[in-house]
Design a protein around this motif. Structure first.
Motif, mmCIF file in Angstrom:
data_model
loop_
_atom_site.group_PDB
_atom_site.id
_atom_site.type_symbol
_atom_site.label_atom_id
_atom_site.label_comp_id
_atom_site.label_asym_id
_atom_site.label_seq_id
_atom_site.Cartn_x
_atom_site.Cartn_y
_atom_site.Cartn_z
ATOM 1 N N ALA A 154 30.564 43.415 39.477
ATOM 2 C CA ALA A 154 30.030 42.992 38.179
ATOM 3 C C ALA A 154 29.351 44.150 37.472
ATOM 4 O O ALA A 154 28.610 44.931 38.084
ATOM 5 C CB ALA A 154 29.048 41.849 38.370
ATOM 6 N N GLU A 155 29.606 44.243 36.154
ATOM 7 C CA GLU A 155 28.994 45.284 35.328
ATOM 8 C C GLU A 155 27.894 44.670 34.453
ATOM 9 O O GLU A 155 27.908 43.464 34.172
ATOM 10 C CB GLU A 155 30.057 45.946 34.450
ATOM 11 C CG GLU A 155 31.211 46.574 35.218
ATOM 12 C CD GLU A 155 30.778 47.763 36.066
ATOM 13 O OE1 GLU A 155 29.678 48.305 35.798
ATOM 14 O OE2 GLU A 155 31.514 48.129 36.993
ATOM 15 N N PRO A 156 26.941 45.505 33.983
ATOM 16 C CA PRO A 156 25.833 44.977 33.170
ATOM 17 C C PRO A 156 26.283 44.292 31.886
ATOM 18 O O PRO A 156 25.593 43.388 31.383
ATOM 19 C CB PRO A 156 25.001 46.227 32.860
ATOM 20 C CG PRO A 156 25.311 47.184 33.968
ATOM 21 C CD PRO A 156 26.747 46.936 34.305
ATOM 22 N N ASP A 157 27.417 44.698 31.332
ATOM 23 C CA ASP A 157 27.866 44.112 30.058
ATOM 24 C C ASP A 157 28.615 42.786 30.242
ATOM 25 O O ASP A 157 29.160 42.231 29.284
ATOM 26 C CB ASP A 157 28.745 45.109 29.295
ATOM 27 C CG ASP A 157 30.038 45.456 30.057
ATOM 28 O OD1 ASP A 157 30.205 44.987 31.210
ATOM 29 O OD2 ASP A 157 30.874 46.189 29.500
ATOM 30 N N GLY A 158 28.654 42.273 31.450
ATOM 31 C CA GLY A 158 29.340 41.009 31.697
ATOM 32 C C GLY A 158 30.777 41.147 32.135
ATOM 33 O O GLY A 158 31.425 40.150 32.480
ATOM 34 N N SER A 159 31.285 42.362 32.134
ATOM 35 C CA SER A 159 32.660 42.576 32.595
ATOM 36 C C SER A 159 32.673 42.776 34.110
ATOM 37 O O SER A 159 31.626 42.839 34.765
ATOM 38 C CB SER A 159 33.275 43.782 31.889
ATOM 39 O OG SER A 159 32.587 44.964 32.268
ATOM 40 N N PHE A 160 33.882 42.907 34.676
ATOM 41 C CA PHE A 160 34.039 43.163 36.104
ATOM 42 C C PHE A 160 35.025 44.313 36.291
ATOM 43 O O PHE A 160 36.075 44.360 35.636
ATOM 44 C CB PHE A 160 34.592 41.927 36.838
ATOM 45 C CG PHE A 160 33.562 40.869 37.099
ATOM 46 C CD1 PHE A 160 32.941 40.775 38.348
ATOM 47 C CD2 PHE A 160 33.215 39.963 36.114
ATOM 48 C CE1 PHE A 160 31.997 39.786 38.592
ATOM 49 C CE2 PHE A 160 32.283 38.978 36.349
ATOM 50 C CZ PHE A 160 31.651 38.885 37.596
ATOM 51 N N THR A 161 34.656 45.228 37.164
ATOM 52 C CA THR A 161 35.598 46.233 37.603
ATOM 53 C C THR A 161 36.358 45.667 38.796
ATOM 54 O O THR A 161 35.756 45.155 39.743
ATOM 55 C CB THR A 161 34.891 47.532 38.016
ATOM 56 O OG1 THR A 161 34.214 48.077 36.868
ATOM 57 C CG2 THR A 161 35.884 48.567 38.545
ATOM 58 N N VAL A 162 37.664 45.757 38.737
ATOM 59 C CA VAL A 162 38.504 45.182 39.792
ATOM 60 C C VAL A 162 39.287 46.322 40.445
ATOM 61 O O VAL A 162 40.024 47.051 39.773
ATOM 62 C CB VAL A 162 39.493 44.141 39.218
ATOM 63 C CG1 VAL A 162 40.290 43.500 40.363
ATOM 64 C CG2 VAL A 162 38.753 43.082 38.426
ATOM 65 N N THR A 163 39.097 46.470 41.747
ATOM 66 C CA THR A 163 39.857 47.444 42.523
ATOM 67 C C THR A 163 40.859 46.678 43.372
ATOM 68 O O THR A 163 40.492 45.789 44.149
ATOM 69 C CB THR A 163 38.930 48.277 43.420
ATOM 70 O OG1 THR A 163 37.918 48.879 42.609
ATOM 71 C CG2 THR A 163 39.717 49.358 44.144
ATOM 72 N N LEU A 164 42.144 47.016 43.210
ATOM 73 C CA LEU A 164 43.223 46.286 43.878
ATOM 74 C C LEU A 164 44.029 47.225 44.763
ATOM 75 O O LEU A 164 44.256 48.383 44.410
ATOM 76 C CB LEU A 164 44.187 45.672 42.850
ATOM 77 C CG LEU A 164 43.754 44.454 42.052
ATOM 78 C CD1 LEU A 164 44.818 44.136 41.007
ATOM 79 C CD2 LEU A 164 43.557 43.261 42.970
ATOM 80 N N ALA A 165 44.466 46.729 45.908
ATOM 81 C CA ALA A 165 45.421 47.435 46.741
ATOM 82 C C ALA A 165 46.545 46.475 47.086
ATOM 83 O O ALA A 165 46.312 45.291 47.347
ATOM 84 C CB ALA A 165 44.767 47.959 48.015
ATOM 85 N N GLY A 166 47.790 46.974 47.048
ATOM 86 C CA GLY A 166 48.931 46.113 47.308
ATOM 87 C C GLY A 166 49.809 46.642 48.417
ATOM 88 O O GLY A 166 49.990 47.850 48.555
ATOM 89 N N GLY A 167 50.344 45.694 49.184
ATOM 90 C CA GLY A 167 51.308 46.044 50.219
ATOM 91 C C GLY A 167 52.569 45.221 50.039
ATOM 92 O O GLY A 167 52.647 44.084 50.510
ATOM 93 N N GLY A 168 53.538 45.764 49.286
ATOM 94 C CA GLY A 168 54.813 45.088 49.076
ATOM 95 C C GLY A 168 54.736 43.843 48.237
ATOM 96 O O GLY A 168 55.636 42.994 48.293
ATOM 97 N N HIS A 169 53.687 43.695 47.440
ATOM 98 C CA HIS A 169 53.468 42.449 46.704
ATOM 99 C C HIS A 169 53.783 42.616 45.217
ATOM 100 O O HIS A 169 53.648 43.709 44.672
ATOM 101 C CB HIS A 169 52.017 41.986 46.867
ATOM 102 C CG HIS A 169 51.834 40.528 46.624
ATOM 103 N ND1 HIS A 169 52.168 39.569 47.545
ATOM 104 C CD2 HIS A 169 51.371 39.850 45.542
ATOM 105 C CE1 HIS A 169 51.916 38.375 47.061
ATOM 106 N NE2 HIS A 169 51.424 38.524 45.841
ATOM 107 N N PRO A 170 54.227 41.517 44.551
ATOM 108 C CA PRO A 170 54.477 41.604 43.103
ATOM 109 C C PRO A 170 53.208 41.992 42.349
ATOM 110 O O PRO A 170 52.092 41.759 42.818
ATOM 111 C CB PRO A 170 54.907 40.167 42.745
ATOM 112 C CG PRO A 170 55.378 39.567 44.015
ATOM 113 C CD PRO A 170 54.564 40.189 45.095
#
Length: 445
Positions: free
Chosen positions: A309-325
């Protein structure tokens, strides 16, 4: 006790026994569930053969109910489905042990008053062989009727008895088939109940409440009696962030259920040990290879993410994928863009798999949709696969807002695709509510 009293008691006992026998007989009729069933070619042929054996114009396969005689088959009798239970002609076959024969019904005191004899049909000859169950209950009879008096041969009567036995064989086969169908339905119902119960244990009972975020999930089952291998989860981390994942294991049934359970709990444990998304997938890969070493390879695709969660109400999203759409980001302005982890490889299958990590931002009004490949592999009306582009177009034209709205849009797509959806599909939607204008600001406008 006088002779009159003795006779009276004997009559009462006989009447009671007869009533008991009739109740049991009617229960047997009900057991075979034959009354008022549609015409059947097998029974029609039996009636026709009976008429041919006797060279008679009329023959029936009759089941005797409490107050009527119902014809399962009627040869030579047009538009006659049943008659009243006639004590003079129709019913005597029930207590009779062998073939029942009336050579001249008009002159026979047993049948002279029958409506079949005195009525329009003008029956003069009647022969019947009882349809008898293995436990001795007579359900009805195979009957031959003629408008002229006659005396049947022993061969004809033997043939009539064989036809009655054939009717009983057909009824037993029909009953066995009904029992088999009922047992199969019960087995399928049990399998469906077991599959639903097991499926619920493989998914979180409810998603937790994440401050400043809305989350919704759904599971579309392609087969009601087989456990699928799709999974998802959302849970808090010790440092105040939130982790989530969604994926799909290979196969279906019990083996897939075991793999799903192992995958889900391994990812949770891995996130506690090290919440870095690529590290979590690498730990899962190690566990799967160790668990299924030497067995048939067991693998899965997955996407693992961390919300900050960020102070401005947004969210930073970190994603990792393994063979996924690719995950899809639905922005506040209605545009849809993929958050790709292309290049990430299957988990649990390759000697040294590579996982791909990326970062995106969920601003107020934005939403994120994670899905398994059952959705994009569904077939459209023209037989082509929906694909990633088709899903993106569908979301863009619907302008979905919020996690619940996004899932409702996808559910509408499921409805449109109908039978084109042939695989299980898991869905996880995350959205940031749009910024609202404070009440004080509205009053100052």
């Amino acid at each position: 006790m006088t002779g009159v009293e003795d006779a009276f008691l004997h009559d009462v006992e006989a009447a009671t026994a007869a009533a008991t026998d009739e109740r049991r007989r009617l229960a047997a009729v009900s057991r075979y569930d034959i009354l008022d069933t549609p015409s059947d070619g097998t029974f029609d042929k039996i009636a026709s053969l009976a008429a041919r054996i006797f060279d008679a114009p009329m023959a029936t396969v009759a089941i005797v109910d409490s107050d009527r005689v119902w014809f399962k088959a009627a040869h030579g009798l047009r538009d006659v489905a049943e008659i009243a239970r006639d004590p003079d002609l129709s019913a005597p076959v029930i207590p009779h042990q062998g073939p029942y024969v009336v050579t001249d019904a008009l002159d026979d005191p047993r049948t002279a008053g029958s409506s079949l004899v005195r009525g329009e049909l003008g029956v003069r000859f009647y022969a019947a062989a009882p349809i008898t169950t293995a436990d001795g209950h007579r359900l009805g009879s195979v009957n031959v009727l003629d408008t002229r008096p006659r005396r049947p041969t022993e061969d004809q009567l033997a043939g009539l008895q064989e036809l009655a036995a054939l009717v009983m064989d057909q009824l037993e086969l029909r009953l066995a088939a009904q029992h088999t169908v009922a047992a199969e339905r019960e087995r399928r119902a049990d399998a469906e109940r077991l599959a639903r119960t097991l499926q619920r244990t493989l998914l979180p009972p409810a998603l937790p409440t994440v401050p400043g975020l809305r989350a919704a999930a759904a599971y579309h089952t392609a087969s009601v009696d087989e456990v699928g291998g799709d999974f998802y989860d959302l849970f808090p981390l010790d440092d105040g962030r939130w982790a989530f994942f969604l994926g799909d294991v290979c196969g279906k049934g019990a083996a897939a259920a075991a793999l799903t359970s192992l995958t889900r709990y391994t990812l949770r444990a891995a996130a506690i040990y090290d919440p870095d998304p690529c590290t979590a997938l690498a730990n899962l890969d190690t566990v799967l290879k160790g668990e299924y070493q030497g067995d048939t390879p067991r693998f899965c695709t997955a996407v693992f993410g961390v919300l900050d969660a960020e102070p401005d109400g947004s969210f930073t999203v970190t994603l990792a994928g393994g063979g996924h759409p690719p995950t899809l980001a639905v922005r506040a302005d209605g545009t849809v863009e993929p958050v790709s982890t292309a290049g990430g490889q299957l988990i649990g299958l390759l000697p040294d798999p590579h996982f791909v990590q990326t970062t995106t931002r969920l601003a107020p009004g934005d939403a994120l949709l994670l899905y398994t490949d059952g959705l994009i592999e569904a077939r459209t009306a023209d037989g082509s696969m929906l694909g990633e582009e088709g899903l993106t177009r569908h979301l863009a034209t619907r302008a979905a807002r919020g996690a619940e709205d996004l899932l409702a849009t996808v559910h509408g797509l499921f409805t449109d695709l109908g039978t084109g959806v042939s695989d299980d599909t898991a869905l996880l939607a995350l959205s940031v509510p749009p910024c609202s204008i404070p009440q004080s600001a509205q009053e100052n406008r």
